[in-house]
Design a protein around this motif. Structure first.
Motif, PDB file in Angstrom:
ATOM      1  N   PHE A  29       0.832  -1.195   0.000  1.00  0.00           N
ATOM      2  CA  PHE A  29       0.000   0.000   0.000  1.00  0.00           C
ATOM      3  C   PHE A  29       0.868   1.247   0.000  1.00  0.00           C
ATOM      4  O   PHE A  29       0.640   2.187  -0.739  1.00  0.00           O
ATOM      5  N   SER A  30       1.886   1.227   0.843  1.00  0.00           N
ATOM      6  CA  SER A  30       2.777   2.388   0.935  1.00  0.00           C
ATOM      7  C   SER A  30       4.101   1.973   1.564  1.00  0.00           C
ATOM      8  O   SER A  30       4.133   1.088   2.412  1.00  0.00           O
ATOM      9  N   ILE A  31       5.179   2.606   1.111  1.00  0.00           N
ATOM     10  CA  ILE A  31       6.494   2.379   1.706  1.00  0.00           C
ATOM     11  C   ILE A  31       7.018   3.708   2.216  1.00  0.00           C
ATOM     12  O   ILE A  31       7.046   4.688   1.471  1.00  0.00           O
ATOM     13  N   VAL A  78      15.059   0.524  -4.274  1.00  0.00           N
ATOM     14  CA  VAL A  78      16.088   1.364  -3.673  1.00  0.00           C
ATOM     15  C   VAL A  78      17.445   0.892  -4.187  1.00  0.00           C
ATOM     16  O   VAL A  78      17.639  -0.309  -4.426  1.00  0.00           O
ATOM     17  N   PHE A  79      18.345   1.848  -4.358  1.00  0.00           N
ATOM     18  CA  PHE A  79      19.668   1.569  -4.892  1.00  0.00           C
ATOM     19  C   PHE A  79      20.740   2.063  -3.922  1.00  0.00           C
ATOM     20  O   PHE A  79      20.518   2.997  -3.159  1.00  0.00           O
ATOM     21  N   LEU A  80      21.899   1.435  -3.997  1.00  0.00           N
ATOM     22  CA  LEU A  80      23.055   1.907  -3.249  1.00  0.00           C
ATOM     23  C   LEU A  80      24.257   1.882  -4.190  1.00  0.00           C
ATOM     24  O   LEU A  80      24.734   0.805  -4.544  1.00  0.00           O
ATOM     25  N   GLN A  81      24.707   3.054  -4.578  1.00  0.00           N
ATOM     26  CA  GLN A  81      25.906   3.174  -5.388  1.00  0.00           C
ATOM     27  C   GLN A  81      27.095   3.287  -4.454  1.00  0.00           C
ATOM     28  O   GLN A  81      27.154   4.215  -3.638  1.00  0.00           O
ATOM     29  N   MET A  82      28.012   2.343  -4.559  1.00  0.00           N
ATOM     30  CA  MET A  82      29.159   2.292  -3.663  1.00  0.00           C
ATOM     31  C   MET A  82      30.433   2.526  -4.477  1.00  0.00           C
ATOM     32  O   MET A  82      30.763   1.719  -5.352  1.00  0.00           O
ATOM     33  N   ASN A  83      31.100   3.621  -4.198  1.00  0.00           N
ATOM     34  CA  ASN A  83      32.345   3.970  -4.874  1.00  0.00           C
ATOM     35  C   ASN A  83      33.504   3.968  -3.886  1.00  0.00           C
ATOM     36  O   ASN A  83      33.298   3.985  -2.672  1.00  0.00           O
ATOM     37  N   CYS A  95      18.835  -5.198   2.596  1.00  0.00           N
ATOM     38  CA  CYS A  95      17.854  -4.173   2.278  1.00  0.00           C
ATOM     39  C   CYS A  95      16.766  -4.172   3.350  1.00  0.00           C
ATOM     40  O   CYS A  95      16.384  -5.237   3.863  1.00  0.00           O
ATOM     41  N   HIS A  96      16.280  -2.991   3.671  1.00  0.00           N
ATOM     42  CA  HIS A  96      15.211  -2.864   4.664  1.00  0.00           C
ATOM     43  C   HIS A  96      14.149  -1.909   4.133  1.00  0.00           C
ATOM     44  O   HIS A  96      14.457  -0.930   3.451  1.00  0.00           O
ATOM     45  N   ALA A  97      12.910  -2.210   4.463  1.00  0.00           N
ATOM     46  CA  ALA A  97      11.813  -1.307   4.120  1.00  0.00           C
ATOM     47  C   ALA A  97      10.801  -1.290   5.249  1.00  0.00           C
ATOM     48  O   ALA A  97      10.567  -2.310   5.902  1.00  0.00           O
ATOM     49  N   TYR A  98      10.232  -0.115   5.477  1.00  0.00           N
ATOM     50  CA  TYR A  98       9.140   0.036   6.441  1.00  0.00           C
ATOM     51  C   TYR A  98       7.898   0.313   5.611  1.00  0.00           C
ATOM     52  O   TYR A  98       7.791   1.369   4.991  1.00  0.00           O
ATOM     53  N   GLU A 100       3.563  -0.529   4.538  1.00  0.00           N
ATOM     54  CA  GLU A 100       2.191  -0.922   4.859  1.00  0.00           C
ATOM     55  C   GLU A 100       1.668  -1.725   3.676  1.00  0.00           C
ATOM     56  O   GLU A 100       1.784  -1.295   2.525  1.00  0.00           O
ATOM     57  N   SER A 101       1.133  -2.878   3.964  1.00  0.00           N
ATOM     58  CA  SER A 101       0.642  -3.725   2.882  1.00  0.00           C
ATOM     59  C   SER A 101      -0.750  -4.238   3.222  1.00  0.00           C
ATOM     60  O   SER A 101      -1.256  -4.026   4.321  1.00  0.00           O
ATOM     61  N   VAL A 102      -1.354  -4.878   2.276  1.00  0.00           N
ATOM     62  CA  VAL A 102      -2.671  -5.473   2.478  1.00  0.00           C
ATOM     63  C   VAL A 102      -2.489  -6.952   2.800  1.00  0.00           C
ATOM     64  O   VAL A 102      -1.949  -7.693   1.983  1.00  0.00           O
ATOM     65  N   PRO A 103      -2.905  -7.449   3.959  1.00  0.00           N
ATOM     66  CA  PRO A 103      -3.664  -6.756   4.998  1.00  0.00           C
ATOM     67  C   PRO A 103      -2.838  -6.328   6.205  1.00  0.00           C
ATOM     68  O   PRO A 103      -3.390  -6.006   7.247  1.00  0.00           O
ATOM     69  N   SER A 104      -1.481  -6.294   6.082  1.00  0.00           N
ATOM     70  CA  SER A 104      -0.626  -6.036   7.243  1.00  0.00           C
ATOM     71  C   SER A 104      -0.502  -4.546   7.542  1.00  0.00           C
ATOM     72  O   SER A 104      -0.453  -3.721   6.631  1.00  0.00           O
ATOM     73  N   PRO A 105      -0.388  -4.189   8.811  1.00  0.00           N
ATOM     74  CA  PRO A 105      -0.133  -2.797   9.180  1.00  0.00           C
ATOM     75  C   PRO A 105       1.324  -2.454   8.911  1.00  0.00           C
ATOM     76  O   PRO A 105       2.088  -3.293   8.405  1.00  0.00           O
ATOM     77  N   TRP A 106       1.748  -1.245   9.269  1.00  0.00           N
ATOM     78  CA  TRP A 106       3.137  -0.838   9.077  1.00  0.00           C
ATOM     79  C   TRP A 106       4.059  -1.833   9.778  1.00  0.00           C
ATOM     80  O   TRP A 106       3.907  -2.118  10.965  1.00  0.00           O
ATOM     81  N   SER A 107       5.041  -2.349   9.011  1.00  0.00           N
ATOM     82  CA  SER A 107       5.962  -3.353   9.527  1.00  0.00           C
ATOM     83  C   SER A 107       7.324  -3.191   8.879  1.00  0.00           C
ATOM     84  O   SER A 107       7.444  -2.590   7.807  1.00  0.00           O
ATOM     85  N   SER A 108       8.337  -3.755   9.541  1.00  0.00           N
ATOM     86  CA  SER A 108       9.684  -3.788   8.971  1.00  0.00           C
ATOM     87  C   SER A 108       9.873  -5.067   8.176  1.00  0.00           C
ATOM     88  O   SER A 108       9.478  -6.139   8.620  1.00  0.00           O
ATOM     89  N   TYR A 109      10.530  -4.924   7.040  1.00  0.00           N
ATOM     90  CA  TYR A 109      10.821  -6.066   6.188  1.00  0.00           C
ATOM     91  C   TYR A 109      12.303  -6.046   5.823  1.00  0.00           C
ATOM     92  O   TYR A 109      12.896  -4.975   5.644  1.00  0.00           O
ATOM     93  N   TRP A 110      12.876  -7.245   5.694  1.00  0.00           N
ATOM     94  CA  TRP A 110      14.288  -7.391   5.367  1.00  0.00           C
ATOM     95  C   TRP A 110      14.459  -8.284   4.143  1.00  0.00           C
ATOM     96  O   TRP A 110      13.714  -9.249   3.962  1.00  0.00           O
ATOM     97  N   GLY A 111      15.473  -7.967   3.344  1.00  0.00           N
ATOM     98  CA  GLY A 111      15.861  -8.847   2.268  1.00  0.00           C
ATOM     99  C   GLY A 111      16.729  -9.977   2.788  1.00  0.00           C
ATOM    100  O   GLY A 111      17.066 -10.034   3.975  1.00  0.00           O
ATOM    101  N   GLN A 112      17.117 -10.864   1.882  1.00  0.00           N
ATOM    102  CA  GLN A 112      17.879 -12.039   2.272  1.00  0.00           C
ATOM    103  C   GLN A 112      19.361 -11.743   2.413  1.00  0.00           C
ATOM    104  O   GLN A 112      20.113 -12.548   2.970  1.00  0.00           O
TER     105      GLN A 112
END
Length: 120
Positions: A29-31, A78-83, A95-98, A100-112
């Motif tokens: 729904f929103s990040i 999201v990108f990360l340019q590393m020089n 990677c991390h994102a905060y 809101e999704s359907v049907p979950s409320p605002w939550s933290s998510y992590w990549g592998q």
């Protein structure tokens, strides 16, 4: 639920560059904030850089001037340019994102996680 998939890690010599990408998918729904954290062997996970939905950025002191975070809100990516990479940048990058999704409320998510190795 939200899934985060990272790409772009690898092996590079000191002084080189890498670009990490992280795409969020699912019933989003929103990040709000998106960002990158890293964890080296035997060390705690630490913040590298974060960016809000309006583009405000925060960087760890150790990467200021070398790393640049950006995001494409339309693609939930999201990108990360590393020089000027240094051996001490070697770590697993998460990677991390905060979000809101359907049907979950605002939550933290992590990549592998994606491995970044910088050789001297």
């Amino acid at each position: 639920q939200v899934q985060l998939v990272e790409s772009g890690g690898g092996l590079v010599q000191a002084g080189g560059s890498l670009r990490l990408s992280c795409a969020a998918s699912g019933s989003i729904f929103s990040i709000n904030g998106m960002g990158w954290y890293r964890q080296a062997p035997g060390r705690q996970r630490e913040l590298v850089a974060v960016i809000t939905s309006i583009g405000t950025t925060t960087y760890a002191n150790s990467v200021k001037g070398r790393f640049t975070i950006s995001r494409d809100n339309a693609k939930n990516t999201v990108f990360l340019q590393m020089n000027s990479l240094k051996p001490e940048d070697t770590a697993v990058y998460y990677c991390h994102a905060y979000a809101e999704s359907v049907p979950s409320p605002w939550s933290s998510y992590w990549g592998q996680g994606t491995q970044v190795t910088v050789s001297s």
